[in-house]
Design an enzyme around this catalytic site. Structure first.
Site, mmCIF file in Angstrom:
data_model
loop_
_atom_site.group_PDB
_atom_site.id
_atom_site.type_symbol
_atom_site.label_atom_id
_atom_site.label_comp_id
_atom_site.label_asym_id
_atom_site.label_seq_id
_atom_site.Cartn_x
_atom_site.Cartn_y
_atom_site.Cartn_z
ATOM 1 N N PRO A 133 0.828 -1.214 0.000
ATOM 2 C CA PRO A 133 0.000 0.000 0.000
ATOM 3 C C PRO A 133 0.858 1.258 0.000
ATOM 4 O O PRO A 133 1.879 1.334 0.677
ATOM 5 C CB PRO A 133 -0.800 -0.130 1.295
ATOM 6 C CG PRO A 133 -0.821 -1.587 1.585
ATOM 7 C CD PRO A 133 0.497 -2.104 1.113
ATOM 8 N N GLU A 134 0.425 2.237 -0.788
ATOM 9 C CA GLU A 134 1.117 3.509 -0.846
ATOM 10 C C GLU A 134 0.311 4.548 -0.065
ATOM 11 O O GLU A 134 -0.675 4.223 0.596
ATOM 12 C CB GLU A 134 1.320 3.923 -2.304
ATOM 13 C CG GLU A 134 2.150 2.909 -3.102
ATOM 14 C CD GLU A 134 2.423 3.342 -4.530
ATOM 15 O OE1 GLU A 134 2.439 4.559 -4.795
ATOM 16 O OE2 GLU A 134 2.615 2.461 -5.390
#
Length: 283
Positions: free
Chosen positions: A2-3
């Site tokens: 996840p960013e």
């Protein structure tokens, strides 16, 4: 992994049921994830009030009334899911426990936050709030791309003299925090900059296009709930939808979305990561 948009979406989903409320009971169902949990983590969390839930780069930070801060990293497959929410935004009934429910927080308001991580690449830690920013995972992070400290002057200074491709430089968390492979590709397309171009050779005009492109793509992704490619879920269990709006990422061989461009999206490998771009629009 996840960013920033995915982690920010999770934070926004958790904040209404965590901020201001007390962790009535914390359960830790294994000794570690990517690293060992801190000693007595369940006891240290139980009874603590969550004063604030914030995000730094790709990390969630819960500041507690005990003077400690809980750091959470989702890793590759970690999810923080809410059930029993009294606000009516989530499923009311708590689901049956699952094999990979490693940490469970029961709040006084009857909400339950479950950290589920099949691959166990996530992490949690506890540290004194007053020294939280000195934590090894946070100490060397650059400015937040949506904050005031990220601007053209900062980026120009950070990239000056660098002989690495700009795509690789944008993934350096010391230059800009929270930006990962997906959104670096998308931002470079919006700024019409080739991922091959050397970071030190951007020049003022390209940097002036890149800074707002980074901000805009991150804001758009947050508004869409992030991107769900494999394991990511929002706090209510729903998928993010920004993957349906990708201009280049994962679109090798597909037609470019640029106005009047009939080129095909190309893929190259840079620093062991795939870079997607339009060889005609991006220079």
């Amino acid at each position: 992994m996840p960013e920033l948009p995915e982690v920010e979406t999770v934070r926004r989903g958790l904040a209404p049921v965590m901020e201001g409320d007390v962790i009535a009971r914390a359960r830790v169902n294994r000794p570690d994830l990517r690293w060992p949990f801190p000693p007595d983590m369940a006891a240290r969390l139980t009874g603590a009030r969550v004063l604030a839930l914030r995000r730094r780069s790709k990390y969630l930070l819960a500041d507690l009334s005990t003077g400690e801060t809980l750091l959470v990293h989702l890793g590759m497959s970690g999810r923080m899911l809410v059930s029993g929410d009294p606000l009516g935004r989530f499923v009311h009934d708590h689901p049956a426990p699952e094999k990979h429910d490693h940490v469970v927080l029961d709040m006084e308001n009857r909400a339950r936050i479950t950290f589920n991580d099949p691959r166990r690449f996530g992490a949690m830690d506890l540290m004194a709030t007053e020294v939280a920013e000195a934590h090894p995972l946070l100490a060397r992070l650059g400015p937040e791309p949506l904050g005031n400290a990220f601007h053209e002057t900062h980026l120009a200074t950070a990239l000056a003299g660098r002989r690495t491709p700009v795509k690789a430089a944008l993934l350096d968390q010391r230059i800009v925090a929270g930006l990962g492979n997906i959104y670096a590709c998308e931002a470079l397309f919006r700024a019409r900059i080739s991922p091959r171009r050397l970071a030190g050779n951007l020049g003022p005009r390209r940097i002036a296009r890149l800074v707002p492109a980074i901000r805009d793509v991150l804001r758009d992704a947050i508004a869409a709930g992030g991107s769900s490619l494999r394991d990511y879920r929002q706090a209510d269990g729903e998928l993010g939808y920004f993957q349906h709006a990708f201009d280049v990422y994962g679109r090798e061989g597909a037609p470019c979305h640029g106005p009047g461009c009939d080129a095909q999206i190309a893929r190259i490998v840079q620093s062991a990561r795939s870079s997607f771009y339009c060889p005609r629009c991006q220079r």
